[in-house]
Design a protein around this motif. Structure first.
Motif, PDB file in Angstrom:
ATOM      1  N   ALA A 147       0.827  -1.206   0.000  1.00 12.82           N
ATOM      2  CA  ALA A 147       0.000   0.000   0.000  1.00 12.82           C
ATOM      3  C   ALA A 147       0.862   1.257   0.000  1.00 12.82           C
ATOM      4  O   ALA A 147       0.558   2.235  -0.684  1.00 12.82           O
ATOM      5  CB  ALA A 147      -0.924   0.003   1.205  1.00 12.82           C
ATOM      6  N   LEU A 161      -8.823   6.530   3.976  1.00 12.25           N
ATOM      7  CA  LEU A 161      -8.452   5.268   4.630  1.00 12.25           C
ATOM      8  C   LEU A 161      -8.027   5.530   6.065  1.00 12.25           C
ATOM      9  O   LEU A 161      -8.492   4.880   6.996  1.00 12.25           O
ATOM     10  CB  LEU A 161      -7.312   4.591   3.854  1.00 12.25           C
ATOM     11  N   LEU A 191      -9.047  -0.686   2.077  1.00 12.92           N
ATOM     12  CA  LEU A 191      -7.632  -0.808   1.746  1.00 12.92           C
ATOM     13  C   LEU A 191      -7.430  -1.961   0.762  1.00 12.92           C
ATOM     14  O   LEU A 191      -6.614  -1.884  -0.157  1.00 12.92           O
ATOM     15  CB  LEU A 191      -6.815  -1.042   3.016  1.00 12.92           C
ATOM     16  N   TYR A 238      -8.310  -0.611  -2.432  1.00  9.79           N
ATOM     17  CA  TYR A 238      -7.289   0.324  -2.893  1.00  9.79           C
ATOM     18  C   TYR A 238      -6.103  -0.420  -3.492  1.00  9.79           C
ATOM     19  O   TYR A 238      -5.597  -0.072  -4.537  1.00  9.79           O
ATOM     20  CB  TYR A 238      -6.836   1.190  -1.723  1.00  9.79           C
ATOM     21  N   SER A 239      -5.678  -1.475  -2.817  1.00 12.14           N
ATOM     22  CA  SER A 239      -4.459  -2.123  -3.292  1.00 12.14           C
ATOM     23  C   SER A 239      -4.736  -3.362  -4.136  1.00 12.14           C
ATOM     24  O   SER A 239      -3.818  -3.936  -4.682  1.00 12.14           O
ATOM     25  CB  SER A 239      -3.553  -2.477  -2.110  1.00 12.14           C
ATOM     26  N   TYR A 267      -1.223   2.344  10.212  1.00  9.88           N
ATOM     27  CA  TYR A 267      -2.297   3.195  10.712  1.00  9.88           C
ATOM     28  C   TYR A 267      -2.322   3.330  12.219  1.00  9.88           C
ATOM     29  O   TYR A 267      -3.075   4.130  12.758  1.00  9.88           O
ATOM     30  CB  TYR A 267      -3.655   2.657  10.246  1.00  9.88           C
TER      31      TYR A 267
END
Ligand SMILES: Nc1ncnc2c1ncn2[C@@H]1O[C@H](COP(=O)(O)OP(=O)(O)OP(=O)(O)O)[C@@H](O)[C@H]1O
Ligand SMILES: Nc1ncnc2c1ncn2[C@@H]1O[C@H](COP(=O)(O)OP(=O)(O)OP(=O)(O)O)[C@@H](O)[C@H]1O
Ligand SMILES: [Mg+2]
Ligand SMILES: [Mg+2]
Lengths: 317, 325, 330, 499
Positions: free
Chosen positions: A173, B55, B238, B241-242, B253
């Motif tokens: 990420a 996120l 997430l 997203y990835s 986080y």
């Protein structure tokens, strides 16, 4: 013959590591056919350097014949490896080199790994263009070796300009976010040097930005990515650090425990204790082959390669 | 009743609210970023930054609630929950749109369960939150390894990926809409429901809240459950997203979500603050991190600048009371 | 006003209560003994003289870092940069020793520099938290990023070896007794001495009730700052041990130790809220963390379960310590 | 020349003038009483003198010389010792450590022996009145409130300062302790020390003081010789032009009609701090709980309310069993509890007035949504009945004066009428005006049929308001005073007889 071999893995944050241990365990089992009983004991946990030193000490207490370690530090184990050697234990490091004269390294040359990616990129870009690099963890030896590797290659290509380097900590990420930021500020880049899981992330950003056709970037070796690569015809090339390195090291270890001697002593690398394995490279020319090896495997499975027992035996007298 | 309005909202008061400070800093940083590396503040890039901020902001929503609830509330396990949810979601949907609903349900349940255990440890066993959630983080990290050995990590459904990264409505990706909705829900929860009143009350004076008949323990458990669920939502996003899940995605986080809350004007002592500020805090932190990636200096320099800037920004927020008033 | 009263409380469990009051680390000590016994049952060699020396050698750094953490926790603060300080001191002394030629003089100079660096880091934390009054958790997280950056600047990549004289001494024996045992004895004396200082008492008083301490005339800001400074010094000592045990510099070596140091402090019976606890407990806490790690291996846990079992065991130990401590103090 | 003088000292917190113009002159060898209603600024003035609060303006003089008090430490060096109203103790430290905290014997190391010997000197001053389990090594946290107050007194005495300030040092002490303390103060005075003494108890002031300074609304209004004034004048000065107070009518509680329905029946109730307590309360009755403080009165009330559930016994509320498992449960059944410790049990600090006044209403009406406009309408009558002064519902409760904060907390219970009102020393630390308002309201509520249980640490309040008084001793009821038996004499006698 019965051997007890300790496997130490100091970081459990990736599938690659899991596969590494599984392959090593399978390799140990394979010795049964040869009439050799190889018992492996594994310590695999997220530990810091002292924690992994404790791994080694535990193995010494356990009385293993050999220790195979994927080390969290190149130099930190010198004293404890010396102790292991005193106790008559064979120590082999894999995946990352160690400085200890009492240990042997069996694995790929991380510098050559970095260089291979850069060679491919330079060739693909015809020796000119703007590129960025996304590196792993700053200060981590494997990362720094890879960086040194690609820098050496880039030095030979003055028309390739490395406009920025960032660190994304080998995190997919973070790689994706870094690439996204880089794409916004350097709209004219042609190439990206990126390693491992971060490559999947970087490619995701490239694709999201609709720049798949304009950018060449290094890739990675998990099935998920290989599939994507095939499907979207990415302009990519991936250096392979196969998870089979630990299995290779194990095969070497068993042969050494049997008292065999290497044809060529392991003296490669900066610490002069390394035995480098071949580094496979995947690009468009052999992508299909790689895809074939991974057919039917789960998405996280990495393309792999290892010294079989026979391959290893060939290295010994 | 004697009405002697004393509300003198001077300009200085407004300027000093954390939300205004955060927004001003965001604008400043965007200009700075654009100046340092042209293209940084382009519309597309801001949108992408907002996705990343969303996120973190969603994780911070839960963190915010736990902190508001006082008694040194903090949730260090959110990082583990984000990773866990990403992996559960990836496996449950396995790249198919049809699995999305099941994945969402499964993740929320897992997040809620983790939160429930945290909450029970904190309230019924009275373990300090920092200790409880730190221990839980260790457990979750171990659980991830076990899960990944048993079940291969999965892939995001195309619908989910699209939702997170592609324009959805009015040019904004779904995740930003989701974040806006969460923002509105949080504002409603905290400002217009009795649960909200309760959260502030137990954060401000737990004993008084108890004596006024508020269900202190249940409320606090609920906060941890919500924190787990928000982290799970962030984990799902997430994954979108990835594209695929992988180990330890959530680690990044853990502490930043706390900083986002602090930058949003909620002090760690609880009972004060709100989520709107936290949203700005998340954006502020994201913009700051991005600027640092785009300027071309050594990693060591980046970290030093990042650390020093965080300290500098903190001077704007929640400095403790002077001993000598 | 309250439920206080004249009727004396029943005297049940009074002995245990008083014992725990005096020695808050008692529950931790019991856990430690149990773990030692279990380790010995599953792997006798692990509790042999050599095994235990190895254990101490490996975890001396964590013990020292836990001690460092304890002094700030005494005052109700926390230091999330402790691990980063270890890294920074580690690279600083290695670089210094290397630059000075690696002789005995260089080693001593390096150690001096290391103490100064640790002290400086502690003072920075103290200024940020006590003087500027930023919230300790987030502020020391920010300084940890800064210190890590600094460590990377000093040594961009792990690797420089420590002078042989240094790590051979640390890992070796004097008069046939391992050096670390001397270190442990010196440490024990040091801790005993420190426990008798006014500073320790004042840190605890500040942690008990900061405003009350201030109103009583204690220089609260200065005391907290001194706590952080002491933390920095002990973090530097931790870095010496880790450097002795690893014989090299690594800008990331201490990063993961921070949360372990916090866990060790809590395991040792010290209250995170401040005002109550012992450094002895923290030392025991660090050993518990180490012993749980090896026990998980010695009982033969499959590799993929090791992390989980370890995580659960530490969580349970944390809970047990807090619950037993509280039950006894009621 | 005065030994200590504060001239026109002022202090503002945000928009609040805590102290407008504080003047104070203290001579050597006198006990100087400082008096004023709650929130008039007494503590603020003392804290400024003692260095723990920074004044905005004004001047401090020591022996006529201007002095700068830069902090508590500086004040101690100048020679000012102080007893803080809210105490300044470290709960996990021992008595000895607390007494000498600011001046620990020894150099770098603590001299334990000297510490204990020195502390023992101050402990011995209170020999025989400290109560059980009080010794140099006792952990302060384990002490009773009166014992903690003694530690704070010893701590102030240990400064051996020529100027000693005591800010309400007797509020938790029992009679014997107060007597002993006053003896000590007189000795100190004879030694030539200057003593500033604050108390809300008029009898103490006249028993001890040499001069009195009255402070009203943050301003010093007068300084008088005690010998030349009387209680009535002091009260007049305290409240200014307001005549209602001085004319407070003596209330003659009337016995409740025998036919009145029993609302609350408590039988053989035991719990933490009390045992085997039984009583009934009828509708419209004010039942008083009396005795020395800390004899279980508070504990019974808190147990009934479910704050610390009882261990055995039965309670009937309107003839149905009441399980006192939690405040939530008992509130739902119609109980209300008002604590005198509003900062701990009542005020939700930092939150708006609206959120402070509505929680009980929300619980009883099962509200899930907060609709400020309708909540405001609901709260207004209750606040008006109490004559609460406040600027707006959205203002934080902290912006109100102490008395008004307490009114907000009380109003929370009155939006929906409870059947039983439990009052746990509700006037502790609130001023005369607020007290008068409160008792007027309580009597009105009783007249409307509410059953009320009142514990007060002030005998006068009990005698003046309760229809019947249960005297507590050692955790159980030792005597019941009804009708004409409710005299101060009987009350004192009952309180002391078994002690
Ligand atoms: N904690 C606080 N923070 C800010 N302002 C405060 C605080 N406490 C009180 N004030 C302000 O100080 C003013 C004066 O308070 P004070 O207690 O002297 O009032 P008062 O006249 O004595 O009222 P009452 O008799 O009801 O106690 C209050 O009206 C309030 O606005
Ligand atoms: N730290 C503070 N912040 C804001 N307001 C304060 C603060 N301390 C005191 N005040 C306000 O200043 C005013 C004066 O308070 P102070 O404590 O001096 O009163 P007091 O005369 O000692 O009252 P009491 O009899 O209740 O002890 C009050 O209105 C109080 O609420
Ligand atoms: Mg008042
Ligand atoms: Mg006062």
């Amino acid at each position: 013959e019965d051997y007890k071999i300790g496997l130490s893995n100091g970081w459990v944050g990736s599938e690659w590591r899991t596969q590494m241990i599984e392959e090593a365990q399978a390799a140990a089992a394979a010795w049964k056919d040869k009439g050799v009983n190889v018992e492996v004991v594994v310590q695999s946990a997220n530990v810091d350097v002292p924690g992994q030193i404790a791994h080694v000490r535990n193995f010494i207490s356990e009385g293993v014949d050999a220790i195979i370690i994927n080390p969290n530090s190149p130099t930190a184990f010198d004293p404890v490896f010396a102790q292991a050697k005193e106790a008559g234990i064979l120590v082999i490091a894999t995946d990352a080199e160690v400085s200890s004269p009492d240990a042997l390294y069996v694995g790929i040359d991380q510098k050559a790994y970095g260089a291979a990616g850069a060679e491919w990129l330079a060739k693909t870009l015809d020796g000119k263009g703007n590129i960025v690099a996304i590196n792993g963890v700053a200060g981590h030896p494997a990362n720094e070796l890879r960086v040194a590797g690609y820098k050496e290659v880039l030095a030979k290509h003055p028309d390739i300009k490395l406009v920025n380097e960032v660190n994304a900590n080998w995190d997919q990420a973070q790689g994706q976010q870094a690439m996204q930021n880089l794409l916004a500020t350097y709209p004219d880049i042609n190439g990206v040097l990126v390693q491992d899981g971060m490559a999947a992330g970087a490619w995701k950003s490239i694709m999201d930005a609709g720049k798949t056709d304009q950018i060449a970037a290094t890739g990675e070796i998990r099935k998920d990515f290989i599939d994507l690569w095939t499907k979207d015809k990415l302009n990519s090339g991936a250096t392979v650090n196969p998870p089979g390195v630990m299995a290779s090291a194990l095969n070497v270890a068993v042969l050494m425990l049997q008292g065999k001697e290497l044809k060529e002593p392991a003296t490669a690398g900066q610490y002069e204790n390394a035995m480098y394995l071949d580094i496979p490279f995947i690009d468009s020319s052999n992508l299909a082959e790689a895809a074939k090896q991974l057919e039917g495997k789960p998405g996280y499975y990495s393309y792999t390669d290892q010294l079989s027992i026979a391959d290893a035996e060939a290295l010994f007298k | 009743m004697d009405q002697t309005p004393r509300s003198r909202f001077s300009v200085i008061d407004i300027v000093k609210t954390p939300l205004v400070v955060a927004v001003a800093l965001i604008v400043f940083l965007l200009f700075l970023g654009e100046y340092l590396s042209p293209g940084f503040a382009s519309g597309q890039q801001i949108l992408r930054l907002l996705i990343v901020a969303a996120l973190m902001g969603i994780v911070a929503a839960g963190q915010n609630l736990v902190i508001l609830g006082g008694r040194e509330g903090i949730d260090l396990s959110v990082g583990g929950v984000v990773s866990l949810a990403a992996i559960i979601a990836g496996n449950l949907m396995a790249g198919e749109n049809s699995g999305i609903v099941l994945a969402i349900v499964g993740c929320l349940a897992a997040g809620a369960l983790v939160g429930l255990i945290n909450g029970i440890g904190v309230t019924l066993l009275r373990i300090p939150p920092l200790v409880m959630t730190l221990g839980m983080l260790g457990v979750l990290q171990g659980l991830l390894v076990v899960i990944r050995n048993g079940i291969p990590s999965g892939r995001a459904a195309p619908g989910l990926s699209q939702f997170v990264t592609q324009p959805f409505l009015l040019g904004l990706p779904g995740i930003i809409w989701l974040w806006i909705v969460i923002g509105i829900c949080m504002a409603f929860l905290l400002g217009r429901t009795m649960i909200g009143y309760r959260i502030y009350a137990i954060g401000s004076n737990e004993q008084a809240a108890f004596m006024a008949g508020m269900p202190v323990k249940t409320t606090r458990i609920l906060l941890f459950v919500l924190s787990g669920m928000f982290a799970a939502v962030a984990g799902i996003c997430l994954l979108g997203y990835s594209g695929s899940s992988f180990a330890n995605v959530g680690e990044q986080y853990m502490l930043p979500s706390i900083i986002a809350v602090v930058f949003g004007g909620t002090p760690l002592s609880g009972g004060k603050g709100g989520y709107t500020g936290t949203m700005a805090g998340a954006i502020l932190l994201t913009v700051l991190q991005s600027i640092l990636t785009t300027i071309n200096i050594d990693e060591s320099g980046r970290q030093m600048v990042f650390g020093a800037t965080l300290l500098l920004l903190m001077l704007f927020y929640g400095r403790g009371k002077a001993l000598r008033a | 006003m309250t439920t206080d009263l004249v009727a004396a409380q029943p005297a049940r469990g009074n002995a245990l209560k008083r014992a725990v009051e005096r020695f808050p680390f008692l529950p931790a000590l019991i856990i430690l003994v149990v773990l030692l016994v279990l380790n010995g049952l599953y792997q006798p060699r692990s509790v042999s003289f050599i095994g235990l020396t190895g254990l101490i050698k490996t975890y001396l750094a964590l013990m020292l870092l836990a001690i460092a953490q304890t002094y700030v926790v005494y005052a109700g603060d926390i230091d999330l940069s402790a691990g980063a300080i270890v890294s920074l001191v580690n690279v600083a002394i290695i670089t210094a020793m290397d630059a000075l030629g690696g002789g005995t003089g260089a080693v001593l100079a390096g150690l001096g520099i290391g103490l100064l660096v640790g002290l400086a880091c502690g003072i920075v934390n103290g200024i940020v938290v006590a003087t500027l009054r930023l919230q300790a958790i987030v502020a020391t997280f920010a300084t940890s990023i800064f210190f890590t950056g600094l460590a990377l600047y000093v040594m961009p990549v792990a690797g420089t070896p420590a002078p042989t004289a240094f790590w051979r001494t640390y890992g070796g024996r004097i008069l046939d007794i391992p050096f670390v045992l001397y270190a442990v004895i010196v440490l024990a004396v040091l801790l005993l001495v420190l426990a008798r200082t006014k500073l320790a008492l004042r840190l605890l008083s500040v942690g008990d009730d900061q405003q009350a301490a201030f109103q009583s005339g204690l220089p609260v800001t200065r005391i907290r700052l001194q706590g952080y400074a002491l933390c920095g010094l002990f973090a530097a000592l931790a870095a010496f041990c880790i450097t002795g045990d690893t014989a090299s510099g690594d800008p990331l070596v201490g990063g993961k130790m921070t949360l372990n140091s916090v866990a060790a402090v809590v395991l040792g019976g010290t209250a995170l809220a401040g005002g109550f606890g012992t450094v002895t407990g923290s030392v025991i806490g660090a050993l518990i963390i180490g012993l749980i790690g090896s026990l998980v291996f010695f009982v033969g846990t499959p590799s993929e379960w090791q992390n989980l079992v370890q995580g659960v065991a530490i969580l349970l130990a944390l809970m047990a310590g807090i619950l037993v401590g509280r039950r006894a103090s009621r | 020349m005065a030994r200590l003088a504060a001239k026109a000292v002022s202090k503002t917190y945000g928009a609040t003038k805590a102290l407008r113009r504080g003047d104070l002159e203290v001579e050597a060898g006198e006990v100087h009483v400082l008096i004023g209603s709650n929130g008039s600024g007494k503590s603020t003035l003392c804290k400024i003198v003692a260095g723990s609060v920074r004044p905005d303006n004004g001047e401090l003089l020591f022996e006529g010389h201007p002095m700068v008090v830069s902090g508590p430490n500086a004040a101690r060096k100048i020679g000012i010792g102080i007893f803080y109203q809210e105490l300044s103790l470290a709960p996990h430290r021992t008595v000895a450590e607390n007494i000498l905290l600011s001046d620990l014997p020894g150099g770098v190391f603590v001299d334990r022996k000297a510490l204990n010997t020195k502390a023992q000197r101050y402990i011995d001053l209170f020999k025989n009145v400290t109560g059980d389990n009080f010794h140099a090594g006792a952990i302060v946290e384990t002490l009773r409130p009166d014992q903690r107050q003694l530690v704070e007194i010893m701590k102030a005495l240990s400064s051996e300062a020529p100027i000693l300030i005591f800010d309400e040092p007797t509020s938790a002490l029992d009679r014997a302790q107060v007597d002993r303390f006053f003896e000590i103060l007189r000795e100190l005075k004879d030694d030539g020390r200057s003593i500033v003494f604050i108390s809300h108890r008029m009898d103490e002031i006249f028993a001890l003081g040499d001069r009195v300074t009255v402070i009203r609304d943050g301003e010093t209004v007068a300084t008088k010789r005690i010998a030349e004034t009387d209680a009535a004048e002091v009260i007049r000065l305290m409240v200014g032009g307001d005549e209602t107070l001085t004319a407070a009518e003596p209330h003659q509680p009337t016995a409740v009609a025998a036919t009145a329905k029993t609302v609350l029946a408590v039988d053989a109730l035991s719990g933490d701090g009390f045992g085997n307590v039984s009583f009934n309360v009828a509708a419209g009755e004010i039942l008083g709980l009396g005795g020395l403080h800390g004899q279980g009165q508070s504990a019974v009330l808190r147990a009934l309310f479910g704050a610390t559930p009882p261990t055995s016994g039965t309670v009937l509320l309107n003839d149905k069993a009441l399980a006192s498992s939690s405040p939530r449960a008992t509130i739902n059944r119609g109980l209300a509890y008002i604590s005198g410790d509003r900062r701990r049990d009542g005020v939700i600090a930092g939150r708006p007035i609206l959120e402070n006044v509505t929680p009980v209403h929300a619980l009883k009406q099962r509200l899930s949504l907060a609709t400020p406009s309708s909540l405001r309408e609901k709260a207004k009558p209750a606040l008006e009945a109490l004559r609460t002064k406040f600027a707006g519902f959205s203002h934080p409760i902290g912006s109100l004066s102490g008395g008004n904060q307490q009114k907000i907390v009380i109003a929370r219970w009155l939006i929906d009428r409870p059947d039983v009102l439990l009052l746990d020393d509700p006037t502790k630390g609130i001023d005369l005006q607020a007290k008068t308002d409160l008792f007027q309201l309580i009597r009105k509520l009783a007249a409307e049929g509410m059953a009320i249980v009142l514990y007060s640490s002030e005998d006068a309040e009990l005698l003046g308001n309760a229809d019947r008084i249960l005297v507590f001793n050692g955790g159980s009821v030792t005597r019941e005073l009804t009708g004409a038996d409710r005299t101060p004499f009987n009350l004192y006698q009952a309180a002391y007889e078994a002690a």
